[in-house]
Design an enzyme around this catalytic site. Sequence first.
Site, short mmCIF file in Angstrom:
data_model
loop_
_atom_site.label_atom_id
_atom_site.label_comp_id
_atom_site.label_asym_id
_atom_site.label_seq_id
_atom_site.Cartn_x
_atom_site.Cartn_y
_atom_site.Cartn_z
N LYS A 53 0.86 -1.18 0.00
CA LYS A 53 0.00 0.00 0.00
C LYS A 53 0.90 1.24 0.00
O LYS A 53 1.51 1.59 1.01
CB LYS A 53 -0.90 0.05 1.24
CG LYS A 53 -1.99 1.10 1.07
CD LYS A 53 -2.45 1.73 2.36
CE LYS A 53 -1.64 2.89 2.81
NZ LYS A 53 -1.70 4.08 1.96
N GLU A 80 10.59 2.18 10.01
CA GLU A 80 11.53 3.29 9.76
C GLU A 80 10.71 4.57 9.88
O GLU A 80 9.75 4.75 9.14
CB GLU A 80 12.14 3.19 8.36
CG GLU A 80 13.16 2.08 8.21
CD GLU A 80 14.38 2.24 9.09
OE1 GLU A 80 14.62 3.36 9.60
OE2 GLU A 80 15.10 1.26 9.30
N CYS A 122 13.69 11.90 5.49
CA CYS A 122 13.83 11.48 6.89
C CYS A 122 15.25 11.70 7.37
O CYS A 122 15.50 11.86 8.56
CB CYS A 122 13.45 10.01 7.02
SG CYS A 122 14.27 9.00 5.81
N GLU A 130 10.04 16.94 14.47
CA GLU A 130 10.34 16.88 13.04
C GLU A 130 9.37 17.79 12.27
O GLU A 130 8.16 17.63 12.38
CB GLU A 130 10.19 15.44 12.54
CG GLU A 130 10.58 15.26 11.09
CD GLU A 130 10.33 13.83 10.59
OE1 GLU A 130 9.23 13.31 10.84
OE2 GLU A 130 11.23 13.26 9.97
P1 NAD Z 1 2.47 8.56 7.52
O1 NAD Z 1 2.77 7.82 8.77
O2 NAD Z 1 1.38 9.56 7.55
O3 NAD Z 1 2.08 7.53 6.37
C1 NAD Z 1 2.91 6.46 6.00
C2 NAD Z 1 2.06 5.36 5.40
O4 NAD Z 1 1.22 4.82 6.42
C3 NAD Z 1 1.13 5.84 4.29
O5 NAD Z 1 1.06 4.87 3.28
C4 NAD Z 1 -0.19 5.96 5.01
O6 NAD Z 1 -1.31 5.88 4.17
C5 NAD Z 1 -0.11 4.78 5.96
N1 NAD Z 1 -1.03 4.85 7.10
C6 NAD Z 1 -1.55 5.93 7.70
N2 NAD Z 1 -2.38 5.55 8.69
C7 NAD Z 1 -2.38 4.21 8.73
C8 NAD Z 1 -3.01 3.23 9.54
N3 NAD Z 1 -3.86 3.56 10.52
N4 NAD Z 1 -2.77 1.94 9.29
C9 NAD Z 1 -1.91 1.57 8.33
N5 NAD Z 1 -1.30 2.45 7.51
C10 NAD Z 1 -1.51 3.75 7.72
O7 NAD Z 1 3.85 9.19 7.01
P2 NAD Z 1 4.08 10.14 5.73
O8 NAD Z 1 3.54 11.49 6.06
O9 NAD Z 1 3.63 9.46 4.50
O10 NAD Z 1 5.67 10.18 5.66
C11 NAD Z 1 6.44 11.11 6.34
C12 NAD Z 1 7.13 10.47 7.53
O11 NAD Z 1 7.90 9.35 7.07
C13 NAD Z 1 8.14 11.39 8.19
O12 NAD Z 1 8.02 11.28 9.58
C14 NAD Z 1 9.48 10.84 7.73
O13 NAD Z 1 10.56 11.11 8.59
C15 NAD Z 1 9.19 9.39 7.64
N6 NAD Z 1 10.16 8.71 6.76
C16 NAD Z 1 11.08 7.88 7.35
C17 NAD Z 1 12.03 7.24 6.59
C18 NAD Z 1 13.03 6.33 7.21
O14 NAD Z 1 13.58 5.48 6.52
N7 NAD Z 1 13.31 6.44 8.50
C19 NAD Z 1 12.03 7.42 5.20
C20 NAD Z 1 11.08 8.27 4.63
C21 NAD Z 1 10.14 8.90 5.44
#
Ligand code: NAD
Length: 478
Positions: A172, A247, A281, A380
């Site tokens: 997803k 992550e 990130c 962040e």
């Molecule tokens: P997010 O947590 O909002 O979403 C991530 C994914 O989770 C999306 O596909 C979203 O639809 C899904 N999701 C949301 N609610 C859910 C639920 N209840 N159940 C299952 N899935 C659900 O994050 P984002 O805004 O897409 O990404 C930004 C964040 O990602 C930042 O905090 C960034 O630091 C982090 N990030 C981390 C890394 C790493 O490798 N450490 C890499 C890239 C981004």
Amino acid sequence: MTELHKNYIGGEWVGGEAVPNINPSNTNEVIGEFARATRDDAIRAIDAAAEAFKSWQHSGIQQRHDILKGTGDEILRRKEEIGRLLSREEGKTLAEGIGETVRAAQIFLFFAGEALRLSGEVVPSVRPGIDVQITREPVGVVGLITPWNFPIAIPAWKIAPAICYGNTVVIKPADLVPACTWTIVDILVRNGLPAGVINLVMGKGSVVGQAILESPKVNALSFTGSVGTGKKVAEASIAVMRKFQLEMGGKNPTVVLDDADLKVAVESTANSAFFSTGQRCTASSRLIVTEGIHDRFVEALTARIKELVVDDAVKAGTHIGPVVDQSQLDQDERYIKIAREEGGKLAFGGERLNRENPGFYLQPALFTETTRDMTINKEEVFGPVASVIRAKNYEEALEIANDTPFGLSAGIVTTSLKYASHFRRNSQAGMVMVNLPTAGVDYHVPFGGRKGSSYGPREQGRYAAEFFTTVKTAYTQP
Ligand code: NAD
């Protein structure tokens, strides 16, 4: 009418409610229509993956190699087209979009090779006459949930090892950026991946993601995204006793010491803080600078930021594309306001910008005179916003650098071998950079962090096997 990009479940392209994918550089432009999956679609996708696992787990390594190799080759051949799609979908510059696409191809090619290098161990038993064999087996159905900020690299670095080691996949992607994952799935299918081995369900986290989280048939779950969602993944995974990997966010420091090469300090921090619109990130948002170089550094970095062109992601000459969407822009502006209210001095930027087309343009913002306990240095932002913290000396700078609940990446700029070595050993981060940006990593070595940034085994390189396989120890008396 644009063509509907469908979900892929059990070897069939399946339609659904059409959702427009909007270009953040030009909100009048729809990149394509993507089918929104339902909870039932997700459940069917998981069932299809479970059914396909019965045979895919025994598939030959030559077959896996050939599919992964064909996919990597095709992504590489189409890097300009896919890179442009990525830039239009997410808003990073065309150079960054093409670069990320090449990275995705390299990851598929790396794991094509890894499929041929699967091995185990045969060791003597402590009991005479018995053989001990240690092998790696696939985990089963793997759920992959990805964020919007690396629309092709992150799906690639989860899909490729999952398939390489004989698992089946339900993926997803983030609802903001379905196009790149759709493209990978389309390429995998045309390169011979059997029905059910990969299943694509695009849609809302709260519906499709949640269905994946709750299913006891998902044997392992690899998640990249925010800390808040990560915690939900952890709780749901523990409830069904499955393997999981998270992550998450960062608040990555860069320490700049008095003896730093000023040019290296400015280039690496400008890159870490602002490139890809600060939406990495591994972006560095806390610049911890010692007294002797502080004023020169701030002056030179401010001058450098003024040169950065913020404009349409695919326009020639753009250094920084738009913020990904309105809600992320609101978040960035909210943090800029809080930083000012808490006493940070805005040295440059932070204004909304208008360009030829309507988009989410924000001038990069640099705060000075900030302290470690200000909100801007604790949470962040995930935008083009960085702040400078003064430190008396190296020891204080290291202490501030480690004073965070996160631990993904950390950098130091210095010409001193003594301080560089000490920082490498004592930084509480999963990845340490010396005289380099905190973002920008290789694909054949482990990626991941410590503390609140990561949970579970590392991703990428050979270390990916830790998550995507399970170890079996077999004892045989011939
Ligand atoms: P997010 O947590 O909002 O979403 C991530 C994914 O989770 C999306 O596909 C979203 O639809 C899904 N999701 C949301 N609610 C859910 C639920 N209840 N159940 C299952 N899935 C659900 O994050 P984002 O805004 O897409 O990404 C930004 C964040 O990602 C930042 O905090 C960034 O630091 C982090 N990030 C981390 C890394 C790493 O490798 N450490 C890499 C890239 C981004």
